[in-house]
Design a protein around this motif. Structure first.
Motif, short mmCIF file in Angstrom:
data_model
loop_
_atom_site.label_atom_id
_atom_site.label_comp_id
_atom_site.label_asym_id
_atom_site.label_seq_id
_atom_site.Cartn_x
_atom_site.Cartn_y
_atom_site.Cartn_z
N LEU A 44 -20.19 28.32 42.10
CA LEU A 44 -19.02 27.48 41.76
C LEU A 44 -19.11 26.18 42.31
O LEU A 44 -18.65 25.01 41.85
CB LEU A 44 -17.86 28.37 41.79
CG LEU A 44 -17.49 29.39 40.92
CD1 LEU A 44 -16.45 30.26 41.40
CD2 LEU A 44 -17.32 28.91 39.42
N ASP A 45 -19.33 26.23 43.73
CA ASP A 45 -19.42 25.21 44.66
C ASP A 45 -20.62 24.16 44.25
O ASP A 45 -20.04 22.78 44.02
CB ASP A 45 -19.43 25.31 46.12
CG ASP A 45 -18.40 26.25 46.42
OD1 ASP A 45 -17.12 26.28 45.89
OD2 ASP A 45 -18.51 27.12 47.43
N GLY A 48 -19.63 22.32 40.97
CA GLY A 48 -18.39 21.39 41.34
C GLY A 48 -19.16 20.08 42.05
O GLY A 48 -18.57 18.96 41.57
N ARG A 154 -15.43 23.88 45.18
CA ARG A 154 -15.05 23.83 43.68
C ARG A 154 -13.77 23.38 43.41
O ARG A 154 -13.42 22.40 42.48
CB ARG A 154 -15.53 24.80 43.02
CG ARG A 154 -15.35 24.68 41.40
CD ARG A 154 -16.23 23.83 40.55
NE ARG A 154 -16.14 23.79 39.42
CZ ARG A 154 -16.93 24.69 38.63
NH1 ARG A 154 -17.93 25.39 39.11
NH2 ARG A 154 -16.65 24.69 37.33
#
Length: 177
Positions: A44-45, A48, A154
């Protein structure tokens, strides 16, 4: 500080600076029996970071530890401003700002522990992850809902994009069908 005030500060951000351990990882240190260190990063990060960079906002990393894994992960994400083995994070941050010709008001910093605190307090948008040290959370302008290593970066990337009006364009390719 209210959310609208944070959004106003996020609208000015041209650079997001993150710590690694406790921010992009869960903060735990993993070692094999032969002394090799490994880290886990959340996808997710990573996405992002990619989305935020596509809007023109730069990403930088300042971490107190040195790790080949960090170099590899940041290279894979297109993050080329990476400082490792630096506990003097505010000094490094000021060097980066000078090189990029940015003011503190144009910077967001995401951290979790005391070595991050001077930088958090220096920038326009100083943030802490949900599981940060209580003192760091106290002095941060805002605290993420997500934990470090589990999507906090994120959350910050999307908040910056939403504040700058670029989030919808970044999400559009995923909503096309």
């Amino acid at each position: 500080m209210n959310l609208q005030h944070l959004a106003t500060k996020a609208a000015a951000v041209r650079l997001l600076v993150c710590d690694v351990d406790g921010v992009l990882t869960d903060g735990r240190l993993y070692f094999t029996e032969d002394g090799q260190e490994f880290k886990t990063f959340h996808t997710l990060d990573g996405l992002g970071f990619k989305l935020l960079q596509q809007t023109g906002v730069k990403i930088a990393i300042i971490t107190g530890r040195k790790s080949k894994v960090v170099s590899q992960r940041m290279a894979a994400l297109g993050v080329d401003i990476v400082y490792q083995g630096r506990e003097d994070k505010l000094v490094v941050l000021k060097e980066i700002l000078e090189q990029l010709e940015l003011t503190p008001a144009q910077v967001a910093y995401l951290g979790d522990d005391l070595p991050d605190l001077p930088a958090i307090r220096y920038v326009g948008l100083g943030l802490a992850v949900a599981n940060a040290n209580p003192t760091v959370k106290h002095y941060a302008a805002g605290v993420t809902q997500q934990l470090g290593g589990l999507g906090a970066a994120r959350e910050v990337c999307e908040f910056i994009m939403a504040s700058q009006g670029t989030l919808d364009a970044q999400l559009a390719p995923y909503l096309c069908c």
